[in-house]
Design an enzyme around this catalytic site. Structure first.
Site, PDB file in Angstrom:
ATOM      1  N   ASP A  26       0.809  -1.112  -0.038  1.00 42.41           N
ATOM      2  CA  ASP A  26       0.047  -0.107   0.023  1.00 42.41           C
ATOM      3  C   ASP A  26       0.878   1.371   0.235  1.00 42.41           C
ATOM      4  O   ASP A  26       2.055   1.341   0.661  1.00 42.41           O
ATOM      5  CB  ASP A  26      -1.043   0.015   1.413  1.00 42.41           C
ATOM      6  CG  ASP A  26      -2.081   1.098   1.093  1.00 42.41           C
ATOM      7  OD1 ASP A  26      -2.472   1.606   0.169  1.00 42.41           O
ATOM      8  OD2 ASP A  26      -2.773   1.113   2.194  1.00 42.41           O
ATOM      9  N   ASN A  74      -9.966  -2.426  -6.494  1.00 41.45           N
ATOM     10  CA  ASN A  74      -8.969  -1.620  -7.170  1.00 41.45           C
ATOM     11  C   ASN A  74      -9.441  -1.388  -8.522  1.00 41.45           C
ATOM     12  O   ASN A  74      -9.401  -0.216  -9.270  1.00 41.45           O
ATOM     13  CB  ASN A  74      -7.563  -2.066  -7.181  1.00 41.45           C
ATOM     14  CG  ASN A  74      -6.780  -1.999  -6.124  1.00 41.45           C
ATOM     15  OD1 ASN A  74      -5.846  -2.603  -5.645  1.00 41.45           O
ATOM     16  ND2 ASN A  74      -7.300  -0.931  -5.090  1.00 41.45           N
TER      17      ASN A  74
HETATM   18  C1  FPP Z   1      -1.783   0.385  -3.623  1.00 39.32           C
HETATM   19  O1  FPP Z   1      -1.126   1.617  -3.522  1.00 39.32           O
HETATM   20  C2  FPP Z   1      -0.944  -0.368  -4.835  1.00 39.32           C
HETATM   21  C3  FPP Z   1      -1.688  -0.862  -5.876  1.00 39.32           C
HETATM   22  C4  FPP Z   1      -3.160  -0.564  -6.051  1.00 39.32           C
HETATM   23  C5  FPP Z   1      -1.048  -1.489  -6.825  1.00 39.32           C
HETATM   24  C6  FPP Z   1       0.185  -2.198  -6.450  1.00 39.32           C
HETATM   25  C7  FPP Z   1       1.184  -2.329  -7.458  1.00 39.32           C
HETATM   26  C8  FPP Z   1       2.502  -2.467  -7.268  1.00 39.32           C
HETATM   27  C9  FPP Z   1       3.233  -2.452  -5.997  1.00 39.32           C
HETATM   28  C10 FPP Z   1       3.343  -2.282  -8.452  1.00 39.32           C
HETATM   29  C11 FPP Z   1       3.662  -3.657  -8.946  1.00 39.32           C
HETATM   30  C12 FPP Z   1       2.535  -4.409  -9.617  1.00 39.32           C
HETATM   31  C13 FPP Z   1       2.545  -5.062 -10.550  1.00 39.32           C
HETATM   32  C14 FPP Z   1       1.288  -5.114 -11.222  1.00 39.32           C
HETATM   33  C15 FPP Z   1       3.781  -5.738 -10.938  1.00 39.32           C
HETATM   34  P1  FPP Z   1      -2.324   2.864  -3.569  1.00 39.32           P
HETATM   35  O2  FPP Z   1      -2.085   3.156  -5.060  1.00 39.32           O
HETATM   36  O3  FPP Z   1      -3.423   2.295  -3.160  1.00 39.32           O
HETATM   37  O4  FPP Z   1      -1.731   3.934  -2.901  1.00 39.32           O
HETATM   38  P2  FPP Z   1      -2.531   4.794  -1.958  1.00 39.32           P
HETATM   39  O5  FPP Z   1      -3.368   4.232  -0.975  1.00 39.32           O
HETATM   40  O6  FPP Z   1      -1.277   5.918  -1.246  1.00 39.32           O
HETATM   41  O7  FPP Z   1      -3.473   5.719  -3.086  1.00 39.32           O
END
Ligand code: FPP
Length: 259
Positions: A26, A74
């Site tokens: 996250d 998501n």
């Molecule tokens: C949550 O951060 C993360 C995700 C929804 C995507 C996770 C993806 C990766 C770590 C990249 C690697 C993935 C692949 C597909 C190889 P958020 O966007 O919810 O963060 P926030 O809560 O700060 O908005």
């Protein structure tokens, strides 16, 4: 310990490290926004962290790592551009990191409602699984279009269908039937679940499988969760005593190892 000798390090720590670590990665968006960057930059940096953590987990002798890469929520709730970008990032990650995955001996697996993903992504996932199927140093499992309640619904449906076909008597259903119908029935329960970015919730991830997992919440965003942070989390895990609902721990971890 010599960082150039990951095998001897893994051997030394064998028995102490969690065999299966699950990650809720996250904070990519906040990491980017706090730097005035587009959210996609946070996901790109998150993918770099995933590479580094995979390498470190192999070095530490971890047997399985399962990462929540994309929840069903998501996919439904994010702007289509961001979802498309994540799909492209996944495909790029699989193509670009193939040689590293081979070198590390990592077997890739994917869990989630993959039949709902775009056809080209489904094909890439199948290819990656096939190409890495012979690797046996660590399993890296990515949860994509995954939701734990959906997984349990899908398992319940499959079990009900088996009953309808007369293959199973409902009175015989036990935990092994549920576990045997999850997306990856061979997955061992995670010993340790790590969530980054300071949120302390499970968000519909592996609800069945983490019944007795140790939970670890790291304040930093996923892109900042480097190998040394993984070591800290493993050390914290090693200092805990697991009880599995009992009074006496079946695996007493009374003292921290030397790291
Ligand atoms: C949550 O951060 C993360 C995700 C929804 C995507 C996770 C993806 C990766 C770590 C990249 C690697 C993935 C692949 C597909 C190889 P958020 O966007 O919810 O963060 P926030 O809560 O700060 O908005």
């Amino acid at each position: 310990m010599s960082s150039s000798d990951p095998r001897s390090e893994a051997t030394r720590d064998a028995g102490a490290v969690p065999r299966h670590i699950a990650f809720i990665m996250d904070g990519n968006g906040r990491w980017a926004e706090s730097r005035g960057l587009p959210r996609a930059a946070g996901h790109g940096q998150g993918a770099e962290t995933l590479r580094a953590i995979t390498r470190r987990a192999v070095e530490r002798g971890v047997e399985e790592v399962t990462c929540y890469a994309l929840s069903t929520e998501n996919l439904l709730r994010r702007p289509p551009d961001e979802v498309d970008g994540l799909m492209e990032l996944l495909r790029l990650y699989l193509a670009r990191d193939r040689s590293e995955i081979d070198e590390l001996g990592v077997q890739l697996r994917f869990i989630g409602r993959r039949h709902e993903l775009p056809a080209n992504v489904q094909a890439d996932l199948e290819t990656a699984e096939r190409q890495s199927a012979g690797h046996n140093r660590m399993i890296l499992r990515l949860a994509i279009n995954y939701g734990s309640r959906s997984e349990l619904v899908d398992a319940a449906r499959a079990i009900a269908e088996a009953c309808q076909r007369g293959e199973l008597d409902p009175r015989d259903i036990d935990e092994s039937h549920i576990a045997g119908h999850l997306y990856d029935p061979s997955m061992r329960d995670p010993d340790l679940l790590i969530r980054t970015a300071g949120e302390e919730r499970i968000s519909n991830f592996l609800l069945w499988q983490i019944s007795y997992s140790e939970l670890y919440f790291a304040p930093c965003a996923w892109p900042d969760f480097g190998p040394e942070r993984l070591d800290e989390a493993i050390d914290a895990y090693c200092r805990r005593r697991r009880k599995y609902g009992g009074i006496v721990s079946p695996e007493v971890r009374s003292a921290p190892r030397d790291r």
